[in-house]
Write an enzyme that holds these catalytic residues in place. Structure first.
Site: not given
Length: 276
Positions: A2, A51, A251
């Protein structure tokens, strides 16, 4: 995974299904909310903030509360008809809300909290301007990015305290389209206002649909420029797309070393020869 647009779409789907509905039964499958009882409460609305998803509720006495959830990497809200079989891993269910017409099921939700709506800022007040929100302010986002001028731009874009909503997909695609190495220091990024506005345009283009496309094509295998295309040729120059991982999935970075010249990851990286 998401990102801001997915959470925005999810909030609208929940809003359409539940707003105005009375909760007949609520189930919370997390220790912190195990004794919470929202039966008889009414759904006032659903909204997104970066988010984070905010489901606003009203008690029979008209007290206002917000059920907060963070979707992180794997969270989802899904809407079913009463009696419909749930699609998903039931052991990851965290919330179930039953109304007369729908059942809302929250899978793998994080940071669940039920707080007075007046206290929402305690949960999301640290976030930077929301790319999809009424508070969007490109100048403020850039100001926050510049607070750490030495930071790699890829990391800075993922930091929700700078601007809210960007994840790996929009980070990678925005930097590719701007021709920037992900490891370019913030201080060396030309036209940072244009950079964040491009990210906003890419994300806004996908509102109202679940497919996330940045190339203009919704065909399978043609939706992104570099994201999750490690080992494949760059759509512009043919160079092998590379993938670098630093610490955890949040990352992971994809980039084209020809179209995005500049600093490389510490220690270098080898191209991934198979598709992700």
């Amino acid at each position: 995974m998401p990102e801001g647009d997915t959470v925005w779409n999810t909030a609208r789907a929940v809003d359409r299904a539940l707003t105005g509905q009375r909760i007949q039964r609520g189930e919370f499958r997390v220790p912190t909310l195990a004794t919470a009882n929202v039966s008889g409460w009414t759904v006032v609305g659903s909204a997104s903030r970066g988010k984070h998803l905010l489901l606003r509720l009203s008690t029979p006495d008209d007290e206002r509360y917000t059920l907060h959830s963070h979707l992180r990497m794997d969270g989802a809200w899904r809407i079913y008809a009463p009696g419909e079989r749930w699609r998903g891993r039931t052991h990851t269910v965290r919330v179930v809300l039953h109304t007369a017409t729908h059942v809302a099921v929250g899978f793998h939700l994080h940071e669940l909290a039920l707080v007075p709506t007046a206290d929402e800022q305690r949960l999301v007040g640290h976030l930077g301007p929301d790319l999809l929100g009424a508070d969007w302010d490109a100048a403020e986002a850039v100001r926050r990015l510049r607070l750490r001028p030495e930071r790699a731009i890829a990391d800075a874009l993922l930091d929700q305290r700078n601007l809210a909503g960007i994840g790996n997909l929009y980070k990678a695609e925005t930097l590719f389209l701007r021709g920037l190495s992900p490891w370019t220091p913030v201080s060396e990024v030309p036209d940072p206002e244009g950079l964040v506005e491009l990210a906003r345009r890419l994300m806004t283009a996908n509102l109202g649909r679940w497919d996330q496309a940045t190339t203009g094509s919704l065909r399978r295998g043609e939706k992104q420029w570099v994201f999750e295309r490690a080992g494949s040729p760059c759509r512009r120059c043919g160079t092998t797309i590379r993938r670098a991982s630093e610490g955890d999935y949040e990352r992971i970075t994809y980039w084209c070393p020809t179209c995005q010249p500049g600093p490389a990851p510490a220690g270098g990286t080898r191209p991934t020869l198979a598709r992700d």
